[in-house]
Enzyme design. Structure first.
Site, PDB file in Angstrom:
ATOM      1  N   GLU A 116       3.637  -0.118   3.910  1.00  0.00           N
ATOM      2  CA  GLU A 116       4.052   0.640   2.724  1.00  0.00           C
ATOM      3  C   GLU A 116       4.471  -0.302   1.593  1.00  0.00           C
ATOM      4  O   GLU A 116       4.160  -0.064   0.426  1.00  0.00           O
ATOM      5  CB  GLU A 116       5.201   1.586   3.060  1.00  0.00           C
ATOM      6  CG  GLU A 116       4.835   2.685   4.056  1.00  0.00           C
ATOM      7  CD  GLU A 116       3.724   3.592   3.542  1.00  0.00           C
ATOM      8  OE1 GLU A 116       3.696   3.875   2.331  1.00  0.00           O
ATOM      9  OE2 GLU A 116       2.871   3.991   4.344  1.00  0.00           O
ATOM     10  N   HIS A 122       1.566  -1.522  -0.359  1.00  0.00           N
ATOM     11  CA  HIS A 122       1.090  -0.634  -1.431  1.00  0.00           C
ATOM     12  C   HIS A 122       1.823  -0.918  -2.743  1.00  0.00           C
ATOM     13  O   HIS A 122       1.223  -0.892  -3.811  1.00  0.00           O
ATOM     14  CB  HIS A 122       1.292   0.832  -1.044  1.00  0.00           C
ATOM     15  CG  HIS A 122       0.276   1.349  -0.071  1.00  0.00           C
ATOM     16  ND1 HIS A 122      -1.082   1.201  -0.269  1.00  0.00           N
ATOM     17  CD2 HIS A 122       0.415   2.021   1.098  1.00  0.00           C
ATOM     18  CE1 HIS A 122      -1.724   1.767   0.750  1.00  0.00           C
ATOM     19  NE2 HIS A 122      -0.842   2.263   1.588  1.00  0.00           N
TER      20      HIS A 122
HETATM   21 ZN   LIG Z   1      -1.085   3.285   3.393  1.00  0.00          ZN
END
Ligand SMILES: [Zn+2]
Length: 414
Positions: free
Chosen positions: A280, A283
């Site tokens: 995450e 990202h």
């Molecule tokens: Zn992802």
């Protein structure tokens, strides 16, 4: 009085619906054909019974999708060429002047409420029959309806002022109204992202600071390694509604929060949660969030420009079965039919998303243990009954995430 645009619309609707149905049928056939055996690379981690449950769940969801496609197409046709929109516009014309903001607002809200009511039985079936049967639903009917009321209220409070501003711009701001409307939309989306985590999400869920000291220490260490600043680490009671697990970020800039579903924390080992979180973080660090926002702004710019052109064309209204050619009617028609045209852009958006997922996996492999991420993925696929054997074409068209086998294969070489 059908015109050339009527046929363009009908062709787009027919091809989009046929493509949706065809992809759903392919998915069902493919998943069923692979129901009998767990794919080799997952044979140790996933029991046959779980694999078969995932297959049945995927088929059940694809069937729901088929009903949804047919229902949506029927509603769209009834509203437009079937004359329902014109009938509603005439009905509201008895209460408000046709050119007024009130007429437009009433018309648009009526259609949204109507669509909501017509979609309700299928959604109830999805939650209380399909999700229930596979053991994912944790919602009581009471929670379902209080959620719905809250969503309606939040939607009204956040949506109606925006709708009024846009309708007002359409009427009063001249031929460049769409450009101003776009600026308003961009500003508003930033505003929503700022208030959403602090104001809206607490209406639906409880957020408590992460209490597990072992996990918290691991996460702090990961944040230090990656140089990531956040406003805190929270656990959300996602299990209140569903046993599906997830992890995500909300907010941006200094107001970023990391949110882990309680279901995720309870199912994964600390090292696995760390790896999921590293993905995450990837990202964020790789600017996927900013790129995604920029893409959606570019998309809405193009759409509003198109709407700016269409509002001035009588054939747009007549072709879709209405004679009340007001700005609100143009906006409503556009919102209703645009999905049949943008549906064909879906594979490109999915491709963009999957590319980001591979990049985030690659990032996670650098800052955490890739084999822990692979373990976590297998557990999440298992727990969510996500299919390991999707139809390749269905997956290429819709899936925001690459198939598990391909992600894990890449993680092994990372
Ligand atoms: Zn992802």
């Amino acid at each position: 009085m059908p015109n050339a645009f009527t046929w363009v619309f009908l062709a787009a609707l027919a091809v989009a619906a046929a493509t949706r149905l065809w992809l759903s049928l392919r998915q069902i056939r493919h998943v069923r054909a692979h129901r009998g055996a767990v794919p080799g690379m997952f044979a140790e981690a996933i029991p046959l019974a779980a694999h078969q449950k995932a297959a049945d769940y995927t088929v059940a969801k694809a069937r729901l999708g088929i009903i949804d496609t047919v229902l949506d197409a029927a509603i769209l046709l009834a509203l437009t060429l079937g004359g329902a929109l014109q009938w509603l516009a005439d009905l509201w014309a008895r209460a408000f002047a046709v050119e007024s903001l009130w007429h437009g607002t009433a018309l648009i809200l009526t259609v949204f409420v109507l669509k909501g009511i017509l979609g309700l039985p299928l959604d109830l079936y999805r939650v209380f029959v399909v999700e229930e049967r596979f053991g994912f639903n944790r919602m009581t009917p009471r929670l379902y309806f209080t959620d719905m009321l809250k969503h309606l209220l939040v939607g009204a409070v956040l949506g109606i002022p925006l709708l009024l501003v846009i309708l007002w711009l359409m009427q009063a701001a001249g031929s460049l109204w769409w450009l101003y409307a776009w600026a308003v939309l961009v500003g508003y989306s930033l505003f929503l992202q700022m208030i959403y985590p602090a104001v809206v999400m607490p209406l639906f869920n409880k957020f408590s600071p992460l209490s597990d000291p072992v996990l918290a220490a691991r996460v702090e260490e990961l944040l230090r390694r990656t140089g990531f600043r956040s406003r805190g680490l929270y656990v959300m009671d996602g299990s209140k509604r569903s046993s599906h697990g997830n992890a995500f970020f909300t907010g941006f800039g200094a107001a970023k929060r990391i949110v882990l579903f309680d279901t995720l924390v309870s199912r994964l080992q600390p090292a696995e949660v760390e790896a999921v979180l590293a993905h995450e973080l990837g990202h964020y660090k790789l600017h996927h969030v900013v790129k995604g926002m920029a893409l959606s702004w570019a998309f809405s710019f193009a759409l509003l420009f198109a709407l700016g052109v269409l509002t001035a064309q009588p054939w747009f209204y007549l072709g879709l079965g209405v004679t009340t050619a007001t700005p609100a009617m143009a906006l409503l028609l556009f919102m209703l039919v645009i999905g049949e045209f943008t549906f064909f852009v879906q594979p490109l958006l999915s491709l963009f998303s999957r590319k980001n997922e591979y990049e985030a996996d690659h990032y996670a492999a650098q800052y955490a243990n890739p084999s822990e991420l692979a373990h976590a993925l297998v557990k999440l696929y298992h727990d969510n009954s996500a299919t390991l054997t999707p139809d390749p074409l269905h997956s290429a068209y819709y899936d925001s995430h690459p198939p598990a086998a391909m992600r894990i294969a890449r993680l092994r070489t990372a």
